[in-house]
Design a protein around this motif. Structure first.
Motif, PDB file in Angstrom:
ATOM      1  N   MET A 261       0.863  -1.214   0.082  1.00 18.66           N
ATOM      2  CA  MET A 261      -0.042  -0.017  -0.126  1.00 18.66           C
ATOM      3  C   MET A 261       0.961   1.197  -0.118  1.00 18.66           C
ATOM      4  O   MET A 261       1.960   1.349   0.666  1.00 18.66           O
ATOM      5  N   ILE A 262       0.332   2.161  -0.682  1.00 16.72           N
ATOM      6  CA  ILE A 262       1.121   3.356  -0.724  1.00 16.72           C
ATOM      7  C   ILE A 262       0.187   4.634  -0.423  1.00 16.72           C
ATOM      8  O   ILE A 262      -0.937   4.907  -0.908  1.00 16.72           O
ATOM      9  N   ALA A 263       0.618   5.439   0.493  1.00 19.19           N
ATOM     10  CA  ALA A 263      -0.224   6.701   0.864  1.00 19.19           C
ATOM     11  C   ALA A 263       0.317   7.884  -0.324  1.00 19.19           C
ATOM     12  O   ALA A 263       1.408   7.988  -0.354  1.00 19.19           O
ATOM     13  N   VAL A 264      -0.531   8.547  -0.665  1.00 22.65           N
ATOM     14  CA  VAL A 264      -0.465   9.526  -1.758  1.00 22.65           C
ATOM     15  C   VAL A 264      -1.150  10.706  -1.311  1.00 22.65           C
ATOM     16  O   VAL A 264      -2.270  11.049  -0.924  1.00 22.65           O
ATOM     17  N   PRO A 265      -0.272  11.939  -1.058  1.00 23.95           N
ATOM     18  CA  PRO A 265      -0.768  13.315  -0.752  1.00 23.95           C
ATOM     19  C   PRO A 265      -1.707  13.784  -1.837  1.00 23.95           C
ATOM     20  O   PRO A 265      -1.615  13.616  -3.122  1.00 23.95           O
ATOM     21  N   ASP A 266      -2.764  14.266  -1.509  1.00 25.55           N
ATOM     22  CA  ASP A 266      -3.816  14.920  -2.305  1.00 25.55           C
ATOM     23  C   ASP A 266      -3.180  15.687  -3.415  1.00 25.55           C
ATOM     24  O   ASP A 266      -3.611  15.653  -4.497  1.00 25.55           O
ATOM     25  N   ALA A 267      -2.238  16.557  -3.143  1.00 22.55           N
ATOM     26  CA  ALA A 267      -1.794  17.532  -4.283  1.00 22.55           C
ATOM     27  C   ALA A 267      -0.807  16.689  -5.166  1.00 22.55           C
ATOM     28  O   ALA A 267      -0.814  17.048  -6.199  1.00 22.55           O
ATOM     29  N   ALA A 268      -0.369  15.569  -4.636  1.00 20.86           N
ATOM     30  CA  ALA A 268       0.531  14.723  -5.704  1.00 20.86           C
ATOM     31  C   ALA A 268      -0.174  14.037  -6.616  1.00 20.86           C
ATOM     32  O   ALA A 268      -0.020  13.887  -7.583  1.00 20.86           O
TER      33      ALA A 268
END
Length: 356
Positions: A261-268
């Motif tokens: 699993m990879i957490a991704v910032p909204d801006a990214a």
């Protein structure tokens, strides 16, 4: 069951099968990467379905599940809890079958999605808090003597993970003539959890070495739950990336069949969505950007390991649904999102640099 009920059900299933025969296979696009990397990145374009998103497959499966299970007949009102795209597709199928459709949606759902639900004959019922959608959908279904389609509870069981032209089978069939026909990674988001459950079980059933990664946006319960092993994790927050991320861990999410699993910032996510349009002219939504960011991270790991191969991810829906939000500079600024650092990171990477 009355003969008239059986005849209606037979006709209804025939209509759904005919729609699938016209539209089930979607395009697999190649994303341009430096040739010397020896890595191919593909995007399966689910936005070309008749209702414009990956959820077209799920909606068909959920309604078929209700039909063959005896939960839907010619007089049934269909009810759903949705962040938008699933409801668009379910409204399309409900109108095809002549059924009434009501969906419970957060008030923050994009106007473009609401317009599409109503265009297909659906009725939108609004709630202010994201966790209210479940109980409210159950209440409406009970009061209308309808059927709660419950995408979050039934997604993983309504789709046949063994094949039957599901999305996993389609990916592998389309990759058959490529130089790396068995992908190293398949990258998807978790909304209901149904897509990752289908793909994760399919690759194991077919004995492929493919690994499945799930990307998750800010405010979602899936990543912290997977990281901690606590399936009861609840955030109560609504994800800004529509279609993926949930305030609680949904029953259809099967962490045991995914590998990363990879957490991704909204801006990214939004920066990657914009970069996709710049580099390929594909206009996609925010969840596609989340997928692409995760794919770049995994490709960077493959490069660091000297590994060749292929990576597959999804174009989940069209960016035309987000022209007033994700593609609006004022909306981005008002939401405190700075896309520039994330865009610069991707550009450096794609120009041959490292994933910092």
């Amino acid at each position: 069951m009355r003969d008239t009920d059986a005849s209606w059900r037979t006709r209804a299933i025939g209509l759904l099968d005919a729609d699938a025969n016209r539209s089930a296979d979607t395009h697999l696009h190649a994303f341009p990467l430096p040739a010397e990397w020896g890595i191919d990145l593909y995007l399966k374009d689910e936005s070309v379905h008749p209702t414009g998103s990956l959820k077209h497959r799920l909606a068909r499966s959920l309604i078929l599940y209700g039909l063959v299970g005896g939960m839907i007949d010619a007089d049934t009102t269909l009810v759903e809890a949705s962040s938008g795209s699933t409801a668009v597709s379910e409204a399309y199928f409900a109108r095809m079958l002549g059924l009434r459709f009501i969906t419970v949606v957060p008030r923050s759902t994009s106007r473009e999605k609401l317009d599409l639900i109503e265009f297909h004959g659906g009725v939108c019922h609004f709630v202010d808090e994201p966790l209210q959608v479940y109980a409210e959908a159950e209440r409406i279904a009970a009061e209308s003597r309808g059927h709660y389609l419950d995408q979050f509870g039934y997604a993983e069981r309504a789709t046949d993970w063994r094949g039957n032209n599901n999305i996993a089978e389609s990916i592998f069939r389309q990759l058959a003539l490529e130089r790396h026909p068995i992908p190293t990674w398949i990258v998807v988001g978790a909304g209901t959890g149904g897509t990752s459950a289908t793909i994760g079980r399919y690759v194991r059933y077919q004995c492929h070495e493919t690994q499945v990664a799930v990307v998750d946006p800010e405010g979602s319960a899936f990543y912290p739950s997977w990281h901690s092993g606590d399936a009861s994790h609840v955030t109560g927050a609504s994800s800004r990336i529509e279609g993926i991320g949930r305030p609680r861990v949904e029953a259809s999410f099967l962490p045991q069949v995914i590998d990363e699993m990879i957490a991704v910032p909204d801006a990214a996510s939004l920066a990657a969505m914009h970069l996709l349009h710049e580099r390929t002219l594909h206009l996609a939504g925010g969840s596609t950007g989340t997928n692409l960011w995760g794919a770049f991270e995994l490709i960077s790991r493959m490069r660091a390991a000297g590994q060749a191969g292929s990576v597959v991810t999804l174009i989940c829906d069209s960016g035309t649904r987000y022209m007033r939000t994700y593609y609006d500079d004022d909306w981005i600024r008002e939401n405190g999102l700075d896309l520039a650092p994330h865009r610069a990171r991707m550009v450096r990477f794609l120009d041959g640099g490292t994933w910092e």
